[in-house]
Design a protein around this motif. Structure first.
Motif, PDB file in Angstrom:
ATOM      1  N   GLU A  64      86.865  43.841   0.655  1.00  0.00           N
ATOM      2  CA  GLU A  64      87.380  44.708  -0.403  1.00  0.00           C
ATOM      3  C   GLU A  64      86.521  44.660  -1.665  1.00  0.00           C
ATOM      4  O   GLU A  64      86.777  45.372  -2.626  1.00  0.00           O
ATOM      5  N   PHE A  66      84.090  45.787  -3.323  1.00  0.00           N
ATOM      6  CA  PHE A  66      83.088  46.815  -3.589  1.00  0.00           C
ATOM      7  C   PHE A  66      82.604  46.755  -5.032  1.00  0.00           C
ATOM      8  O   PHE A  66      81.585  47.341  -5.367  1.00  0.00           O
ATOM      9  N   LEU A 104      80.503  56.534  -5.203  1.00  0.00           N
ATOM     10  CA  LEU A 104      80.864  55.364  -4.387  1.00  0.00           C
ATOM     11  C   LEU A 104      80.268  55.450  -2.991  1.00  0.00           C
ATOM     12  O   LEU A 104      79.857  54.431  -2.416  1.00  0.00           O
ATOM     13  N   LEU A 108      77.917  52.551  -1.472  1.00  0.00           N
ATOM     14  CA  LEU A 108      78.208  51.811  -0.242  1.00  0.00           C
ATOM     15  C   LEU A 108      77.071  51.941   0.762  1.00  0.00           C
ATOM     16  O   LEU A 108      76.751  50.988   1.474  1.00  0.00           O
ATOM     17  N   TYR A 115      81.905  52.190   5.977  1.00  0.00           N
ATOM     18  CA  TYR A 115      83.155  52.717   5.434  1.00  0.00           C
ATOM     19  C   TYR A 115      83.486  54.017   6.147  1.00  0.00           C
ATOM     20  O   TYR A 115      82.620  54.672   6.720  1.00  0.00           O
ATOM     21  N   LYS A 119      88.732  54.690   3.748  1.00  0.00           N
ATOM     22  CA  LYS A 119      88.307  53.604   2.854  1.00  0.00           C
ATOM     23  C   LYS A 119      87.722  54.174   1.566  1.00  0.00           C
ATOM     24  O   LYS A 119      87.990  53.679   0.472  1.00  0.00           O
ATOM     25  N   GLU A 122      90.414  55.207  -0.660  1.00  0.00           N
ATOM     26  CA  GLU A 122      91.081  54.031  -1.244  1.00  0.00           C
ATOM     27  C   GLU A 122      90.256  53.479  -2.407  1.00  0.00           C
ATOM     28  O   GLU A 122      90.799  53.159  -3.468  1.00  0.00           O
ATOM     29  N   TYR A 123      88.952  53.338  -2.192  1.00  0.00           N
ATOM     30  CA  TYR A 123      88.084  52.802  -3.234  1.00  0.00           C
ATOM     31  C   TYR A 123      88.093  53.706  -4.469  1.00  0.00           C
ATOM     32  O   TYR A 123      88.144  53.239  -5.604  1.00  0.00           O
ATOM     33  N   THR A 124      88.046  55.018  -4.200  1.00  0.00           N
ATOM     34  CA  THR A 124      88.056  55.978  -5.315  1.00  0.00           C
ATOM     35  C   THR A 124      89.339  55.826  -6.126  1.00  0.00           C
ATOM     36  O   THR A 124      89.306  55.770  -7.361  1.00  0.00           O
ATOM     37  N   THR A 126      91.288  53.230  -6.269  1.00  0.00           N
ATOM     38  CA  THR A 126      91.320  51.914  -6.929  1.00  0.00           C
ATOM     39  C   THR A 126      90.536  51.938  -8.230  1.00  0.00           C
ATOM     40  O   THR A 126      90.998  51.452  -9.265  1.00  0.00           O
TER      41      THR A 126
END
Length: 239
Positions: A64, A66, A104, A108, A115, A119, A122-124, A126
């Protein structure tokens, strides 16, 4: 200021313990103090008694984490500004949710991290939750710059000298001596020095050179137009 320290640190650790245990904790309890001391010994890598984001990111599970991918990709403010210019595609002074996804995704890929679309979403989300303080679905330059290590975050140095639109327009006009609509590197140097003196801040020539280079990375072939400079010096981009 880019650090969790003092009372902030105690409040943070109390919330962390509550999240871990699912119950309230008493900060006056000696056990709490001992655990907090152990926490600091483990994560406060430079032993300055406070925590910055790069230290805090170590708490996250590796898959997680990142945030540390970001550090590998953009390790300096100069690189950050190059990336900002690439992803703020509409030159609005913000990276919006769809632009953040591209940012992102590139990050990555450069970090060789696998990813999928879920995912990435989710990262965006977060990042938006962490840095979109006013909930408008987009991130300003100063918000995104908080991903940088504190010592690299030159925007923090300008927190005390943020200008209103009227002040900015007057300053830009004054330093754009030839009236060509942009400021070059020499004019920017004079502007930054004067800003420092006006706000009674010490001018460190090495730092000043770094700030200048970082800001010039927003420029178009060495020409820093009004819109680019206002992103750095104004509280909000001027409509």
């Amino acid at each position: 200021n880019g650090y969790i320290e003092g009372k902030e640190l105690e409040n943070f650790f109390r919330e962390l313990e509550m999240a871990r245990r699912g119950a309230g904790v008493d900060p006056s309890n000696p056990t709490f103090r001992e655990k907090m001391k152990e926490f600091m010994q483990k994560f406060d890598k430079n032993k300055d008694g406070r925590i910055e984001m790069s230290e805090l990111a170590q708490i996250l599970p590796t898959e997680e984490n990142f945030l540390l991918c970001f550090r590998e990709f953009v390790s300096s403010s100069a690189e950050f500004m190059v990336a900002w210019r690439r992803y703020d595609t509409d030159r609005s002074g913000y990276i919006e949710a769809n632009e953040l996804k591209g940012f992102l995704s590139d990050l990555l890929q450069k970090a060789n991290r696998h990813y999928d679309d879920q995912k990435l979403q989710e990262y965006t989300q977060t990042i938006l939750r962490m840095f979109d303080l006013n909930g408008d679905g987009k991130l300003g330059l100063s918000e995104m710059a908080r991903l940088l290590p504190v010592q690299e975050n030159f925007l923090l140095k300008f927190q005390g000298v943020k200008l209103t639109s009227e002040q900015f327009n007057a300053i830009f006009t004054f330093y754009d001596k030839d009236g060509n609509g942009y400021i070059d590197e020499q004019e920017l140097d004079a502007l930054l020095r004067d800003l420092y003196q006006k706000h009674k801040k010490e001018v460190d020539l090495k730092n000043l050179t770094g700030y200048k280079q970082s800001i010039m990375n927003l420029s178009d072939g060495g020409k820093l137009y009004r819109g680019e400079l206002e992103i750095v010096l104004c509280r909000e981009p001027i409509p």
